[in-house]
Write a protein that holds these residues in place. Sequence first.
Motif: not given
Ligand code: GLU
Length: 327
Positions: A231, A143, A146, A210-211, A252, A249, A160-163, A168, A275
């Motif tokens: 995670w 995380s 990224r 992460s957020t 996850i 999230d 990658r589950t990226f908010t 950002r 995402y």
């Molecule tokens: N979606 C959140 C983020 O982008 C948490 C997921 C993560 O860290 O992979 O920070």
Amino acid sequence: MRAVRASLVFVVLLLAVTACAGGGQPVDLANVTSVTQPSPVNVEENPAASATSAKPAPTCDPRASLRPDGPLPPEGQMRVGSTMKAIQDRGQLIAGVDQNTFLFGFRNPSTGALEGFDIDRVREIAKAIFGDPNKVQYKVVTSAGRLDALEKGEVDVVVRTFTANCERWQRINFSATYYVAGQRLLVDSTSSATSLDQLGGKKVCAAKGSTSITTIRENPAKLVPVQVDNWTDCLIMLQQGQVSAVSTDDTILAGMVAQDPNVKMVGDRFTEEPYGIGIPKKNTDMVRFVNAVLERSISSGAWLDSYNRWLGNTGGQATPPQPVYQN
Ligand code: GLU
């Protein structure tokens, strides 16, 4: 003579063992209270806020991306001079992904292949460039890694589950939103906690960068944030009783629930996590291209097939988000 001595030794040993056993009770061979529990590498309790999260967040519409510029070029025939042509000439798309998040980016234990909802998005982009979804070099990123991976040009995309958020967006571009998750809470099945507010003074785990860790840190109940690289490290710490909860999230957490019947997801969503696919700031042509790929995935039904395959049992939203564009 030797036989007599041997049987004597045996009898003495037998006496010693039965004496210790205290009439058939189990023998306590080690003083377990002195053994420190193993914990994941790089675990940090009460980490300092990152320099960026101390600054006031800029305002923007984090979901607004760049509009596709016309139909996609034929597969294998990227426009000369484009970012996609350079990727085509290189022979592989380089994608930053996770290998630890069940349902999104994880290794199939029987094949070793990366699979999940995010991996499906990577394969669609590779298919649109090369006509072959397998032309991908995967790079595992945490995380926290990224943004750096994109800024240093080590990857073409991060899926990658990226908010997508305004902070950002200052450093990278995001595609249109391809799924909207929300932060929730995961606890042991015996726990009565249902919200972060009830966990004042308790340890709550999330991934560094992460957020989720920021939300935990900023909760007025004064939780003790515990940050880790991956995670799965949070799940292990919860299983070992080293933290009281994991919070991130719901997507996850759903993967963790699917792997461990002794944990449960509780309470409502308390954030929105749209995402997006992360793309280096300078590659705006690639942002428009990826958005055209996402639009096609939604209109062809590929998005829904992928949703049903990975997320159908998670209670999420089976409707793809409407794309939003800045211009
Ligand atoms: N979606 C959140 C983020 O982008 C948490 C997921 C993560 O860290 O992979 O920070």
